[in-house]
Design a protein around this motif. Structure first.
Motif, PDB file in Angstrom:
ATOM      1  N   ALA B  17       0.838  -1.216   0.000  1.00  0.00           N
ATOM      2  CA  ALA B  17       0.000   0.000   0.000  1.00  0.00           C
ATOM      3  C   ALA B  17       0.864   1.253   0.000  1.00  0.00           C
ATOM      4  O   ALA B  17       0.577   2.226  -0.707  1.00  0.00           O
ATOM      5  N   ILE B  18       1.968   1.200   0.762  1.00  0.00           N
ATOM      6  CA  ILE B  18       2.885   2.352   0.831  1.00  0.00           C
ATOM      7  C   ILE B  18       3.495   2.629  -0.540  1.00  0.00           C
ATOM      8  O   ILE B  18       3.513   3.762  -1.016  1.00  0.00           O
ATOM      9  N   PHE B  20       2.373   1.755  -3.394  1.00  0.00           N
ATOM     10  CA  PHE B  20       1.317   2.198  -4.306  1.00  0.00           C
ATOM     11  C   PHE B  20       1.035   3.696  -4.117  1.00  0.00           C
ATOM     12  O   PHE B  20       0.961   4.455  -5.090  1.00  0.00           O
ATOM     13  N   LEU B  21       0.904   4.126  -2.852  1.00  0.00           N
ATOM     14  CA  LEU B  21       0.600   5.539  -2.590  1.00  0.00           C
ATOM     15  C   LEU B  21       1.758   6.446  -3.021  1.00  0.00           C
ATOM     16  O   LEU B  21       1.535   7.529  -3.577  1.00  0.00           O
ATOM     17  N   ALA B  22       2.992   5.996  -2.748  1.00  0.00           N
ATOM     18  CA  ALA B  22       4.152   6.804  -3.151  1.00  0.00           C
ATOM     19  C   ALA B  22       4.191   6.924  -4.676  1.00  0.00           C
ATOM     20  O   ALA B  22       4.471   7.998  -5.224  1.00  0.00           O
ATOM     21  N   MET B  24       1.591   6.744  -6.651  1.00  0.00           N
ATOM     22  CA  MET B  24       0.473   7.614  -7.029  1.00  0.00           C
ATOM     23  C   MET B  24       0.832   9.094  -6.862  1.00  0.00           C
ATOM     24  O   MET B  24       0.466   9.923  -7.697  1.00  0.00           O
ATOM     25  N   ALA B  25       1.556   9.392  -5.763  1.00  0.00           N
ATOM     26  CA  ALA B  25       1.942  10.794  -5.521  1.00  0.00           C
ATOM     27  C   ALA B  25       2.803  11.302  -6.677  1.00  0.00           C
ATOM     28  O   ALA B  25       2.680  12.447  -7.109  1.00  0.00           O
ATOM     29  N   LEU B  28       0.584  11.468 -10.014  1.00  0.00           N
ATOM     30  CA  LEU B  28      -0.318  12.626 -10.044  1.00  0.00           C
ATOM     31  C   LEU B  28       0.451  13.945 -10.122  1.00  0.00           C
ATOM     32  O   LEU B  28      -0.142  15.018 -10.086  1.00  0.00           O
ATOM     33  N   LEU B  30       2.343  15.419  -7.952  1.00  0.00           N
ATOM     34  CA  LEU B  30       2.153  16.287  -6.786  1.00  0.00           C
ATOM     35  C   LEU B  30       3.496  16.883  -6.377  1.00  0.00           C
ATOM     36  O   LEU B  30       4.552  16.363  -6.703  1.00  0.00           O
TER      37      LEU B  30
END
Lengths: 302, 136
Positions: B17-18, B20-22, B24-25, B28, B30
């Motif tokens: 999950a970590i 994946f989120l990194a 995604m950041a 996107l 960001l």
């Protein structure tokens, strides 16, 4: 009697991930600078390490709580009202812990991890300490088992409190209706807590109920005219995970090593920033300097 | 044994999950390309680094990625980008500096803070001399 209750955090983690994702999409559309990929990765690394550290020390902490429970003052049991009472008293214990974590350097060395991001988003909520066991944070909850709350109930309420605090780490929500803002800890109140603006230092320690800050004189309302800056007074300036985790412990060790004998303990129990020669800034000295400047600004020179 | 396997599975899922989120950041896009806009901005950043620091002399990098500032007491401060924010340090006797025409590289006593190279134009030599006085 050992009671095994489910850990609510296990069930909350998928929701945490989903909410972070939603907030990232919100940031993409409204303010991309609210997230920084390297900062997010560091925060999530904190979260993972904290889970591992918690699992490694959970047995020891539970043993201490069950030991303490043998000496309970009264038999409270498992009635519905006991859960409510336990949650409220646990939240008060959290307030005391949290205030101490900002005012005593030994506790701060662990808690500083949670504040070390210059960003304030849902990933910051997961920036939890790896060293809370060493910092003895659990001792603030021990009185509950001496009163007579079952350790399993205390752990369960503590976990619910932790989950509550997740969603308030956001800039995506402005304010709630006044009654809610009066009683509950909210994104607005907690933004103030994470701020490094001098006017906000050492305020809003609440976990779930902001009433503790209102009762004990540590409440500060968010001022919409002043942009909030997040992080710590001396920003880390690095995304290195291991350094971010241990930097304050390293600094304590250096200070204790180099200080004259009679001042060594001061570097453990005095407020963060304290130094025996007064050469550094504490939150009190920063606030005093800021207040002095504000007074000069409103009082015309004679 | 079952409990340990369960914990390892949870750890593996959290790690996935970590990552994946990194990812995604990054995906996107960001973050942000922030720059020091002008002297007022540099002044405000200096006050964030040290409450009450009131610069009388400011040199901003040509691209706005950092700045050097000096106050009336002779204290000097370096500010540089850190992700989507700025951070800074008061310069002390351990400050290292290297001048290369218009580019001044500044290193502080805090090794984690790292070095920053600023394009200060024709002001670079003057600031280099100032930094040498601190380190002397």
């Amino acid at each position: 009697m050992i009671v095994k209750l489910p850990n609510p955090v296990d069930y909350a983690v998928p929701i945490f991930v989903l909410m972070i994702l939603i907030e990232m999409i919100w940031a993409r559309r409204n303010a991309p600078e609210k997230y920084e990929p390297r900062d997010t990765l560091t925060s999530l690394g904190f979260g993972l390490g904290s889970t591992v550290a918690g699992a490694l020390t959970a047995g020891l902490v539970a043993s201490m709580f069950y030991w303490g429970y043998q000496y309970r003052l009264i038999e409270i049991g498992w009635a519905w009202w006991a859960w409510i009472a336990c949650f409220i008293i646990d939240d008060l214990a959290y307030y005391v812990f949290h205030r101490s974590a900002h005012r005593v350097r030994w506790f701060w060395a662990s808690h500083v991890n949670h504040h070390s991001s210059q960003h304030y988003n849902l990933s910051t909520a997961l920036r939890q300490s790896w060293t809370s066991f060493i910092a003895l944070g659990f001792i603030f909850r021990l009185p509950l088992v001496f009163i007579g709350f079952h350790p399993a109930m205390v752990f369960f309420c503590g976990a619910i409190n932790l989950i509550y605090q997740f969603w308030i780490h956001t800039e995506a929500i402005k304010r709630f209706p006044a009654w809610f803002e009066y009683v509950m800890n909210t994104p607005s109140h907690h933004r103030v807590h994470h701020a490094t603006n001098p006017r906000y230092l050492d305020s809003n320690y609440a976990g779930t109920f902001i009433i503790w800050d209102r009762m004990f004189g540590t409440f500060a309302a968010e001022n919409d005219e002043e942009q909030i800056r997040y992080g710590i007074v001396r920003q880390l300036g690095t995304f290195n995970l291991l350094y971010s985790v241990f930097h304050e412990w390293i600094a304590i060790a250096k200070d204790v090593w180099s200080a004259p004998w009679r001042y060594k303990l001061g570097y453990l129990w005095r407020p963060p920033g304290w130094s025996h020669d007064g050469s550094r800034d504490t939150s009190d000295s920063i606030k005093a300097r800021w207040n002095e400047r504000q007074q000069k600004a409103v009082t015309p020179a004679e | 044994m079952e409990g340990v396997l369960g914990e390892i599975a949870k750890l593996g899922a959290s790690l996935a999950a970590i990552l994946f989120l990194a990812w995604m950041a990054r995906r996107l896009d960001l973050g942000g390309d922030i720059r020091i806009r002008d002297e007022a901005h540099a002044r405000a950043l200096a006050d964030e680094v040290m409450c009450g620091f009131d610069p009388i002399d400011i040199a901003i990098d040509k691209a706005g990625i950092g700045a050097l500032l000096r106050d009336a007491q002779g204290r000097q401060m370096v500010i540089r980008r850190h992700g989507a924010h700025f951070t800074g340090r008061i310069l002390d006797g351990s400050t290292q500096s290297r001048l290369d025409q218009n580019f001044l590289t500044v290193g502080t006593s805090d090794s984690r803070f790292g070095k920053v190279t600023l394009n200060l134009g024709d002001k670079a030599q003057i600031w280099a001399a100032g930094l040498r006085r601190i380190s002397a």
